[in-house]
Write an enzyme that holds these catalytic residues in place. Structure first.
Site, short mmCIF file in Angstrom:
data_model
loop_
_atom_site.label_atom_id
_atom_site.label_comp_id
_atom_site.label_asym_id
_atom_site.label_seq_id
_atom_site.Cartn_x
_atom_site.Cartn_y
_atom_site.Cartn_z
N LYS A 280 9.90 0.96 -1.98
CA LYS A 280 9.12 1.88 -2.16
C LYS A 280 9.69 2.83 -2.95
O LYS A 280 10.66 3.29 -2.58
CB LYS A 280 8.37 2.29 -1.21
CG LYS A 280 6.99 2.66 -1.22
CD LYS A 280 6.35 3.05 0.10
CE LYS A 280 4.72 3.71 -0.33
NZ LYS A 280 4.15 3.84 1.14
N GLU A 368 -7.82 1.45 13.40
CA GLU A 368 -8.60 2.55 13.84
C GLU A 368 -9.55 1.78 15.15
O GLU A 368 -9.63 2.76 15.77
CB GLU A 368 -9.38 2.70 12.67
CG GLU A 368 -8.73 3.50 11.55
CD GLU A 368 -8.08 2.48 10.45
OE1 GLU A 368 -7.84 2.93 9.60
OE2 GLU A 368 -8.31 1.52 10.84
N ARG A 396 -14.50 2.74 10.55
CA ARG A 396 -13.72 1.36 10.79
C ARG A 396 -13.58 1.30 12.46
O ARG A 396 -13.61 0.02 12.96
CB ARG A 396 -12.40 1.38 10.18
CG ARG A 396 -12.24 1.50 8.84
CD ARG A 396 -10.92 1.59 8.05
NE ARG A 396 -10.04 0.50 8.45
CZ ARG A 396 -9.76 -0.59 7.54
NH1 ARG A 396 -10.35 -0.68 6.36
NH2 ARG A 396 -8.77 -1.29 8.02
#
Length: 634
Positions: A280, A368, A396
Site C-alpha cells: 500500500k 458492522e 449495514r
C-alpha cells in the site's frame, strides 16, 4: 503516450513488461501530483498500479467484468478507461467520482463505496452469464480487510458450493483503513509465507503426470498425498477447503508473475482465488511508511515532504476527537465502558483511547453487524458498550440494531460519526439516513449537539443513561472553537433549548444547521420579523412541554435538518402536530430531498439542495405571510 490520451485499455495487449513498468511509474507520478491538489485515496491506488495494468492487459473490459470491492482503489482503472483528463475534478462538485460510477463509464460495471460487496455482485453476474450463455469472464478484486466482512464470507461459501467460473483476486496489502484484525487475517499471514507449498505441489503434479496409465488407486493415492502435503506445509488451506483453486501468493508488483497466474486462472474451471501481495502506498515514501492508515485517504499535501495542508477554517477540535477524549476521561472512573469500532480506530480518533485502555477498545474489523450484536451481548452483562461507527456504516448493522439492541432495550451507546453531509466521498458515504431509520424504533433515543461543548455533555449523558439504547450524532470535521466546560453535565433526556426568543414564528433545528438558523434569525430581525430559534437537540424524544407551548401560541414552524426529509425530524414534528389535533399550525420543512447526494464540498452541496440561510429566511417570511392572511393555510 500521455495518460490523458488514453481512451480504453486495449493498447496494453501489445505492451512489453518493460513498457508496463514505465507506464506504472508514469501513473504513480500522475496520482501523487493530482491527489496532492484534490486529496483522495492515495495509498490504495499506489498499491494496485501493476495489478490493474495486468488485469486490463489480460482481460477484455467491459466484456469481461472487473469488479472493485470498496472502489477506493479504482483510480488506475479510471485512468486506463479514458478519464485521466478529469482528475483535476476528482471528488469535487460535478467532477470525477472517487468510486466506480456506472454513468461515468461502461467499464464501471459495479458501483460501490462500502466494502465486502464485490463477491456477491460477481456471483450474480456469473449466474446471469451462464443463463444467457455468454463467455465473459467475471473478476472480483477484494482486499484482505474487506474479506472479513460477513457478506464476503457468505459469498465465498456460495461461490465455492456452486463452482461457477469466477476469479477472485485477493489484493493483500496487510492493511485496510486500519491494521487488520481477526483469525482470517492470521490465515492470510500463514499463506503469505507458504510459497513452499505451491512449489512442492507443482513438483508432485509434474511427477504424477510422468507415470504411465495414471488412474485408479494410484490417482486417489496421489490426491491424498497432495492433501497431506497441503496440511503439512500450510496450516489450514482455507480457500481450497471452500472449493476454490488457490493460486499464490503472487508478487503484486511483478508483471511476469501476475501474467502467469492470471493466464492460469483464466484457463481453470470453477472458482479461482489469486492471492496477490501488494504494498500500500508503493512508490511514494510517506505513504509506504504509513503504519496507521493516515495515507489511506488524504487531503491536500506537499509532494516533497508529504506534509498535509490543513484547511484554514479549522478552529476547534474534531468532533470525533471530542467523543474519544470524553470517553477516555469517563473511562478512568467507570470500568463498565467498552468502546467498539469496525476498523475505524484512526477515522474515529480512538488511537489515544486504545493506548490508555487497550483491553477496552475492541476493533472487530470490517464487520458492522457483528459489532452491533457484540455491543448488545456486552450490555446484557451490565457493561456499557459504546459503538463508535460512521452513520453510513451503521446502515449495514440495521437488523442487529432493531432485533438485538432496540428490541431487547439494551443499554448500548451509539456514537454516530459523520452524521450529515460528508462531502467528497459522495453518495455512498453521506450520513443522512440514520435519523429516519432510527427514529421509528421503540426505545431509541437520538440526540445531536449544537457544538463541541454540548457534544461532550451528550456523550456523558449517554453513558449515564440506563433505560435503553441511545445515539449521539456528530458531524464530520471540526468544531467552531467554543470554550469547553471542565466538568461534565447530564442533559435532561428530551429537553430542548431556546437560543433566540421571538413571537411570529419558530425555527426548530439541531447540530450543523443551528448556525444557519441563527444567521436567518439575525436577517429576519433586521427586517422586523420576530422568530424563536430552538435547539431541538433531542430528535427523539421531543421536548413536549416546549413543543406544546409553541403550538398553543399558534406559531408557524420551520424545521431544518441536514438529513433526509422522508421520515426525518420534520416528519416527526408533522406527526406530533397531527396526532395532537393542531392541524391549523403551519409547518414547512428543510432538509435533504428524495435523492442520493453526490460528491462535492459540503457548502456547494448545501447550495445545490437549497439548504441555506437565504432559503430559511424566505421560507419563514412565507410562513408569517400565510398566517397573517385570514384563514388562508395553503
Amino acid at each position: 503516450m500521455k495518460l490523458e490520451d488514453i481512451q480504453n485499455p486495449q493498447f496494453l495487449k501489445t505492451y512489453s513488461n518493460e513498457q508496463l513498468t514505465m507506464l506504472a511509474k508514469a501513473i504513480r507520478d500522475f496520482l501523487i501530483e493530482k491527489l496532492s491538489m484534490t486529496g483522495g485515496h492515495l495509498g490504495p491506488n499506489l498499491g494496485v498500479v501493476e495489478l490493474t495494468l495486468a488485469l486490463h492487459k489480460e482481460f477484455d473490459s467491459p466484456k469481461d467484468k472487473i469488479i472493485w470491492d470498496v472502489g477506493h482503489q479504482s483510480y488506475v482503472h479510471k485512468i486506463l478507461t479514458g478519464r485521466a483528463d478529469q482528475f483535476d475534478t476528482l471528488r469535487q462538485f460535478k467532477g470525477l467520482c472517487g468510486f466506480p460510477k456506472r454513468i461515468e463509464s461502461e467499464h464501471d460495471v459495479w458501483e460501490t463505496g462500502h466494502s465486502s460487496t464485490s463477491l456477491s455482485a460477481a456471483m450474480g453476474m456469473a449466474i446471469a452469464r451462464d443463463l444467457k450463455g455468454t463467455d465473459d469472464k467475471i473478476i472480483a478484486v477484494i482486499g484482505d480487510g474487506a474479506l472479513t466482512g460477513g457478506m464476503a464470507l457468505e459469498a465465498l461459501n456460495h461461490i465455492g458450493h456452486e463452482q461457477k467460473d469466477l476469479i477472485v483476486v485477493l489484493n493483500d496489502n496487510e492493511m485496510s483503513i486500519a491494521p487488520n484484525v481477526g483469525a482470517l487475517h492470521n490465515v492470510l499471514g500463514r499463506l503469505r509465507t507458504a510459497r513452499k507449498y505451491n512449489k512442492a505441489k507443482e513438483e508432485l503434479e509434474s511427477l504424477v503426470r510422468k507415470i504411465p496409465a495414471f488412474g485408479g488407486k494410484l490417482a486417489s493415492t496421489a490426491e491424498r498425498v497432495k492433501d497431506s502435503l497441503k496440511y503439512l506445509l500450510v496450516s489450514g488451506m482455507f480457500f481450497e477447503e471452500l472449493g476454490f483453486t488457490y493460486l499464490g501468493p503472487v508478487n503484486g508488483h511483478d508483471f511476469e508473475a501476475l501474467e502467469d497466474n492470471l493466464k492460469y486462472a483464466k484457463k481453470t474451471k470453477g472458482p479461482v482465488l489469486v492471492h496477490v501481495l501488494t504494498k500500500k502506498g508503493k512508490g511514494y515514501a510517506p505513504a509506504e511508511m504509513d503504519a496507521t492508515g493516515n495515507w489511506h485517504g488524504v487531503g491536500q499535501y506537499k509532494i516533497e515532504s508529504g506534509e498535509s495542508i490543513k484547511p484554514e477554517k479549522q478552529t476547534g477540535p474534531s468532533y470525533s476527537k471530542v467523543v474519544s477524549d470524553t470517553l477516555q476521561k469517563i473511562s478512568r472512573n467507570d470500568d463498565r465502558i467498552v468502546v467498539i469500532t469496525p476498523a475505524m480506530t484512526v477515522g474515529s480518533k480512538l488511537v489515544d483511547y486504545g493506548k490508555e485502555f487497550p483491553d477496552r477498545l475492541i476493533d472487530v474489523g470490517i464487520a458492522e453487524q457483528h459489532a452491533t450484536t457484540l455491543a448488545a451481548g456486552l450490555a446484557t452483562q451490565n457493561m456499557k458498550p459504546v459503538l463508535s461507527i460512521y452513520s453510513t456504516f451503521l446502515q449495514r448493522g440495521y437488523d442487529q440494531l432493531v432485533h438485538d439492541v432496540a428490541r431487547q432495550n439494551l443499554n448500548v451507546v451509539f456514537a454516530v460519526d459523520r452524521a450529515g453531509l460528508v462531502g467528497a466521498d459522495g453518495e455512498t458515504h453521506q450520513g443522512v439516513f440514520d435519523i429516519a431509520f432510527m427514529r421509528n424504533l421503540p426505545n431509541m433515543v437520538i440526540m445531536m449537539g449544537k457544538d463541541e461543548n454540548e457534544l461532550q455533555h451528550m456523550v456523558y449523558t449517554a453513558i449515564q443513561y440506563n433505560n435503553g439504547p441511545i445515539a449521539v450524532r456528530l458531524p464530520r470535521g471540526n468544531g467552531s472553537g467554543v470554550p469547553m466546560d471542565e466538568e461534565f453535565e447530564t442533559i435532561p433526556i428530551g429537553s430542548w433549548e431556546v437560543l433566540k426568543e421571538g413571537n411570529e414564528a419558530a425555527i426548530l433545528t439541531f447540530g450543523t444547521t443551528i448556525p444557519l438558523a441563527l444567521k436567518a434569525w439575525e436577517i429576519l430581525a433586521k427586517q422586523g420579523i420576530s422568530v424563536k430559534v430552538i435547539n431541538a437537540r433531542f430528535i427523539k424524544p421531543f421536548d413536549e412541554e416546549l413543543m406544546l407551548s409553541l403550538l398553543n401560541e399558534g406559531l408557524p414552524i420551520l424545521t431544518i435538518e441536514e438529513a433526509v426529509l422522508q421520515g426525518g425530524f420534520g416528519s416527526a414534528v408533522l406527526e406530533y402536530i397531527h396526532d395532537g389535533g393542531f392541524d391549523h399550525i403551519l409547518v414547512d420543512r428543510m432538509g435533504i430531498p428524495d435523492c442520493f447526494i453526490e460528491h462535492g464540498s459540503v457548502d456547494k452541496l448545501l447550495n445545490e439542495i437549497d439548504l441555506t440561510t437565504e432559503a430559511a429566511v424566505e421560507r419563514v417570511k412565507r410562513l408569517v405571510n400565510r398566517k397573517t392572511k385570514k384563514g388562508l393555510l395553503t
